[in-house]
Scaffold this motif. Structure first.
Motif, mmCIF file in Angstrom:
data_model
loop_
_atom_site.group_PDB
_atom_site.id
_atom_site.type_symbol
_atom_site.label_atom_id
_atom_site.label_comp_id
_atom_site.label_asym_id
_atom_site.label_seq_id
_atom_site.Cartn_x
_atom_site.Cartn_y
_atom_site.Cartn_z
ATOM 1 N N ALA A 150 10.647 -30.573 -17.247
ATOM 2 C CA ALA A 150 9.718 -31.016 -18.284
ATOM 3 C C ALA A 150 9.979 -32.651 -18.740
ATOM 4 N N ALA A 151 10.794 -33.721 -18.205
ATOM 5 C CA ALA A 151 10.488 -34.377 -18.705
ATOM 6 C C ALA A 151 9.675 -35.956 -17.917
ATOM 7 N N LEU A 152 9.133 -34.598 -16.766
ATOM 8 C CA LEU A 152 7.898 -35.632 -16.357
ATOM 9 C C LEU A 152 6.847 -34.610 -16.772
ATOM 10 N N GLU A 153 5.469 -35.243 -17.293
ATOM 11 C CA GLU A 153 5.403 -34.207 -17.538
ATOM 12 C C GLU A 153 3.588 -35.000 -17.150
ATOM 13 N N ARG A 154 2.553 -34.292 -16.908
ATOM 14 C CA ARG A 154 1.035 -35.058 -16.795
ATOM 15 C C ARG A 154 0.768 -36.088 -17.592
ATOM 16 N N ASN A 155 0.617 -36.661 -17.723
ATOM 17 C CA ASN A 155 0.299 -38.422 -18.131
ATOM 18 C C ASN A 155 0.999 -38.546 -19.472
ATOM 19 N N ARG A 156 2.342 -38.246 -19.198
ATOM 20 C CA ARG A 156 3.473 -38.189 -19.248
ATOM 21 C C ARG A 156 4.770 -38.961 -18.731
ATOM 22 N N CYS A 157 5.066 -39.134 -17.462
ATOM 23 C CA CYS A 157 5.439 -40.460 -17.103
ATOM 24 C C CYS A 157 5.992 -41.594 -17.566
ATOM 25 N N PHE A 158 7.263 -41.578 -16.303
ATOM 26 C CA PHE A 158 7.788 -42.729 -16.722
ATOM 27 C C PHE A 158 8.360 -44.028 -15.747
ATOM 28 N N MET A 159 8.783 -44.878 -15.553
ATOM 29 C CA MET A 159 9.780 -46.122 -15.140
ATOM 30 C C MET A 159 10.710 -46.864 -15.011
ATOM 31 N N THR A 160 10.911 -47.189 -13.948
ATOM 32 C CA THR A 160 12.235 -46.723 -14.438
ATOM 33 C C THR A 160 13.030 -48.524 -14.506
ATOM 34 N N ILE A 161 12.222 -49.107 -15.424
ATOM 35 C CA ILE A 161 12.456 -50.392 -14.639
ATOM 36 C C ILE A 161 14.558 -51.564 -14.660
#
Length: 223
Positions: A150-161
């Protein structure tokens, strides 16, 4: 943009260890399953230790992104790395990101960084540093989604910089890694629509659907 939803808390570390064993991550890392279980048992129950729980991760030198990405699943489809990122495993921790020198470590206070959506990586990194937060590595972001899809959600994703590629001249490559959900367009292929995707964005660009995953810290744990 849909309303922000809270990411459910991570499972207990013992449950996370079993999940990694089920997926064969211990074999990728060259670790006995018993060692993974012992590490989780020694760390104890993290409930209440940090909001959202504590994440168990394998050092990126032991389990690279190229090996972890295909283990991701969404709607029955496996994860993948974009074709124009053949050097994904060369993305290493920034010098400012302290990663324990051990096969396994714990990550506390993981957050997806929704509030920084539409920021660029160049803007987000100093802001996270000022808040005494550390950006997640790409492999840590994959571990998070493996344990909590659930941490990866459509329009609520993330970068790992926290992971960047350093060029031969010592400067940083402008690509910054991220995890999002494929639309099945272009080189992804229609068969990958809705699949978890490891890709990249330019360090100076903004995206309304990408936050910046970070944590309060890392610790090696004990065995």
């Amino acid at each position: 943009m849909p309303a922000v939803t809270a990411v459910p808390a991570l499972p207990a570390l013992s449950t996370q260890a079993e999940r990694l064993i089920e997926l064969g991550v211990h074999e990728i890392a060259g670790l006995p399953a018993a060692e993974l279980r012992a590490f989780a048992d020694a760390a104890g129950d993290p409930a209440g230790d940090e909001d959202g729980g504590v994440l168990l991760a394998v050092h990126p030198d032991r389990a690279p992104a190229s090996a972890l990405a295909p283990l991701l699943r969404r709607d029955g489809k496996p994860g993948f790395v974009v074709t124009d990122m053949p050097d994904v495993d060369e993305f290493a921790p920034l010098e400012s990101v302290a990663v324990p020198d051990s096969p396994l470590h714990l990550i506390t206070g993981v957050d997806r960084g929704d509030r920084m959506a539409n920021w660029s990586p160049d803007e987000a990194l100093p802001a996270l540093t000022a808040e005494a937060r550390t950006p997640l590595l790409l492999t840590e972001g994959i571990h998070w989604v493996l344990q909590q899809p659930a941490a990866l959600e459509r329009n609520r994703c993330f970068m790992t910089i926290g992971s960047r590629l350093r060029k031969p001249d010592g400067t940083l490559d402008s690509r910054t890694p991220a995890l999002w959900i494929s639309n099945g367009t272009g080189r992804d292929g229609r068969e990958r629509r809705k699949a978890p995707k490891v890709g990249w964005c330019w360090a100076g660009n903004r995206h309304t659907w990408l936050g910046f995953a970070s944590a309060t810290g890392r610790r090696p744990g004990t065995l």
